[in-house]
Design an enzyme around this catalytic site. Structure first.
Site, PDB file in Angstrom:
ATOM      1  N   GLY A 106       1.064  -1.284   0.044  1.00  0.00           N
ATOM      2  CA  GLY A 106      -0.009  -0.104   0.041  1.00  0.00           C
ATOM      3  C   GLY A 106       0.850   1.258  -0.060  1.00  0.00           C
ATOM      4  O   GLY A 106       2.259   1.067  -0.103  1.00  0.00           O
TER       5      GLY A 106
ATOM      6  N   ASP B  55      -8.241  -1.112   2.417  1.00  0.00           N
ATOM      7  CA  ASP B  55      -8.612  -0.093   2.677  1.00  0.00           C
ATOM      8  C   ASP B  55      -9.125   0.936   1.363  1.00  0.00           C
ATOM      9  O   ASP B  55      -9.924   1.721   1.355  1.00  0.00           O
ATOM     10  CB  ASP B  55      -7.566   0.870   3.383  1.00  0.00           C
ATOM     11  CG  ASP B  55      -7.181   0.240   4.699  1.00  0.00           C
ATOM     12  OD1 ASP B  55      -7.971  -0.746   5.254  1.00  0.00           O
ATOM     13  OD2 ASP B  55      -6.016   0.475   4.976  1.00  0.00           O
TER      14      ASP B  55
ATOM     15  N   GLU C  27     -14.350   1.942  11.235  1.00  0.00           N
ATOM     16  CA  GLU C  27     -13.386   1.905  12.442  1.00  0.00           C
ATOM     17  C   GLU C  27     -12.668   3.247  13.001  1.00  0.00           C
ATOM     18  O   GLU C  27     -12.400   3.766  13.998  1.00  0.00           O
ATOM     19  CB  GLU C  27     -12.086   0.845  12.428  1.00  0.00           C
ATOM     20  CG  GLU C  27     -11.084   1.023  11.222  1.00  0.00           C
ATOM     21  CD  GLU C  27     -10.070   0.039  11.042  1.00  0.00           C
ATOM     22  OE1 GLU C  27      -9.893  -0.485  12.235  1.00  0.00           O
ATOM     23  OE2 GLU C  27      -9.172   0.442  10.325  1.00  0.00           O
TER      24      GLU C  27
HETATM   25  O1  F6P Z   1      -4.427  -1.240   6.157  1.00  0.00           O
HETATM   26  C1  F6P Z   1      -5.443  -2.654   6.410  1.00  0.00           C
HETATM   27  C2  F6P Z   1      -5.596  -2.733   7.834  1.00  0.00           C
HETATM   28  O2  F6P Z   1      -6.542  -3.757   7.909  1.00  0.00           O
HETATM   29  C3  F6P Z   1      -6.588  -1.483   8.170  1.00  0.00           C
HETATM   30  O3  F6P Z   1      -7.839  -1.501   7.589  1.00  0.00           O
HETATM   31  C4  F6P Z   1      -6.594  -1.652   9.908  1.00  0.00           C
HETATM   32  O4  F6P Z   1      -6.689  -0.623  10.509  1.00  0.00           O
HETATM   33  C5  F6P Z   1      -5.258  -2.165  10.221  1.00  0.00           C
HETATM   34  O5  F6P Z   1      -4.558  -2.572   8.775  1.00  0.00           O
HETATM   35  C6  F6P Z   1      -4.941  -3.071  11.337  1.00  0.00           C
HETATM   36  O6  F6P Z   1      -3.826  -3.421  11.310  1.00  0.00           O
HETATM   37  P1  F6P Z   1      -3.043  -4.746  12.164  1.00  0.00           P
HETATM   38  O7  F6P Z   1      -3.269  -5.980  11.192  1.00  0.00           O
HETATM   39  O8  F6P Z   1      -1.673  -4.296  12.582  1.00  0.00           O
HETATM   40  O9  F6P Z   1      -3.947  -4.963  13.182  1.00  0.00           O
END
Ligand code: F6P
Length: 362
Positions: free
Chosen positions: A117, A143, A238
């Site tokens: 990303g 996202d 979120e």
């Molecule tokens: O960027 C992808 C994502 O899944 C977001 O939507 C979310 O806020 C974050 O990564 C969660 O991160 P982790 O895998 O560190 O919990």
């Protein structure tokens, strides 16, 4: 034409559905049609930082009938190992970029395909400039916040998972006369919430791009009740904040903080204000780890193939993208800089409003 014999490929940042389909497409095309050797670097740039380096040689035979539909990434990944500020066990952050560049050299790579990303691309591009790498990026993220591609790999599968969750919540909501709140991911963008909310028949969708008032949400729930319907569905992204503008986050064992929990905050307020029996589901990583939907498999295959062709044509510092029904390649810098949030005047928001979905602002 570029002279490439050994092509590296790595996945970086959070995983999503479709990563294995990209790795497969790159390997099949690069080995079968260009005769290159493909080296799969494991665990993102961390695999180039450590010694011995972490990698596997990828052959077409690695991809049996199951790989295309497998979630996750066969190469492993990380979303917390910026080599320019690498977290050490003593809490210090140090620059380990030269070790990564040394690993690339040690593996004898002539070019690299980085799947990531915007955050990963920024790191990979800096490494490429420092180490003289020939780099092409393939955009993935649930996202869907990379501005220069119409769709990122993994996003459509995440919307499918969130829609599926609403399809599961609706019958139990109706059976128990409840308001169900579903919190979905998306980091700072509301694409998953908005699109899954429409697809799953939500009554209220809250996204970070549209400021909301709790009174508006409560009024919508009351009006649903007034029509004689005994349940309602609320989708919350979120990154939506509390009415005091606070982000709701969770701090994990590693000290990393991520968004998470605003659904509970909204659910409690709605219950208080309307008297409705309310339950909350935080969907979390279920949006990331499942099977890619067919669209993501196709997008992953098309962008993976194009990434190889871009390198073969001698173009570097590019990102492959999907635009106007075509695969294209654009400056990688644009993939990093052009952020894509929900267009609050756009057709999807207008559709939601026309359907009578409350977006919290009225
Ligand atoms: O960027 C992808 C994502 O899944 C977001 O939507 C979310 O806020 C974050 O990564 C969660 O991160 P982790 O895998 O560190 O919990």
């Amino acid at each position: 034409m570029a002279s490439i014999q050994r092509l590296g490929i790595l996945t970086s940042g959070g995983d999503c559905a479709g990563l294995n389909a990209i790795i497969r497409a790159v390997t099949l095309h690069a080995t079968q049609n260009y005769g290159w050797q493909v080296i799969g670097v494991q665990k993102g740039t961390y695999g180039l930082m450590v010694r011995p380096t972490l990698y596997e040689t990828l052959e077409p035979s690695r991809f049996d009938g199951t790989t295309l539909r497998m979630g996750g990434t066969i190469l492993g990944t990380t979303n917390k190992g910026d080599p320019f500020a690498f977290p050490m066990p003593n809490g210090e952050r140090i620059d380990r970029s030269e070790e990564v560049i040394g690993g690339y050299r040690e593996l004898g790579l002539d070019a690299l395909i980085g799947i990531g990303g915007d955050g990963s691309f920024a790191i990979l591009r800096r490494l490429a400039q420092q180490g003289g790498w020939k780099l092409v990026g393939v955009p993935k993220t649930i996202d869907n916040d990379i501005g220069i591609t119409e769709n990122s790999i993994g996003y459509t599968s995440a919307v499918a998972a969130a829609t599926d969750a609403l399809d599961h919540l609706q019958p139990t909501a109706a059976s128990h006369d409840r308001v169900m709140v579903l919190e979905v991911m998306g980091r700072d963008a509301g694409h998953i919430a908005l699109n899954a909310g429409i697809a799953g028949g939500a009554d209220v969708i809250l996204i970070p791009e549209i400021p909301y008032k709790l009174e508006n949400v409560a009024r919508k729930i009351e009006s649903v009740k007034a029509t004689g319907r005994n349940f309602a569905l609320i989708v919350v992204a979120e990154a939506v904040r509390t009415d005091e503008g606070e982000a709701v986050t969770q701090t994990h064992g590693s000290g990393t903080a991520t968004y998470g929990g605003v659904g509970h905050w909204i659910g409690a307020r709605v219950a208080q204000m309307t008297g409705a029996e309310t339950r909350v589901t935080v969907l979390g990583h279920i949006q990331r780890g499942g099977q890619p939907v067919p669209y993501d498999r196709i997008l992953a295959s098309a962008l993976g193939v194009h990434a190889v062709d871009v390198l073969a044509a001698g173009r570097f510092d590019r990102m492959v993208a999907w635009q106007n029904r075509q695969v294209v390649d654009v400056p990688l810098e644009d993939g990093i800089k052009r952020y894509h949030s929900v267009d609050v005047e756009g057709p999807i928001v207008r559709t939601a409003r026309a359907l009578g979905i409350c977006l919290g602002d009225q």
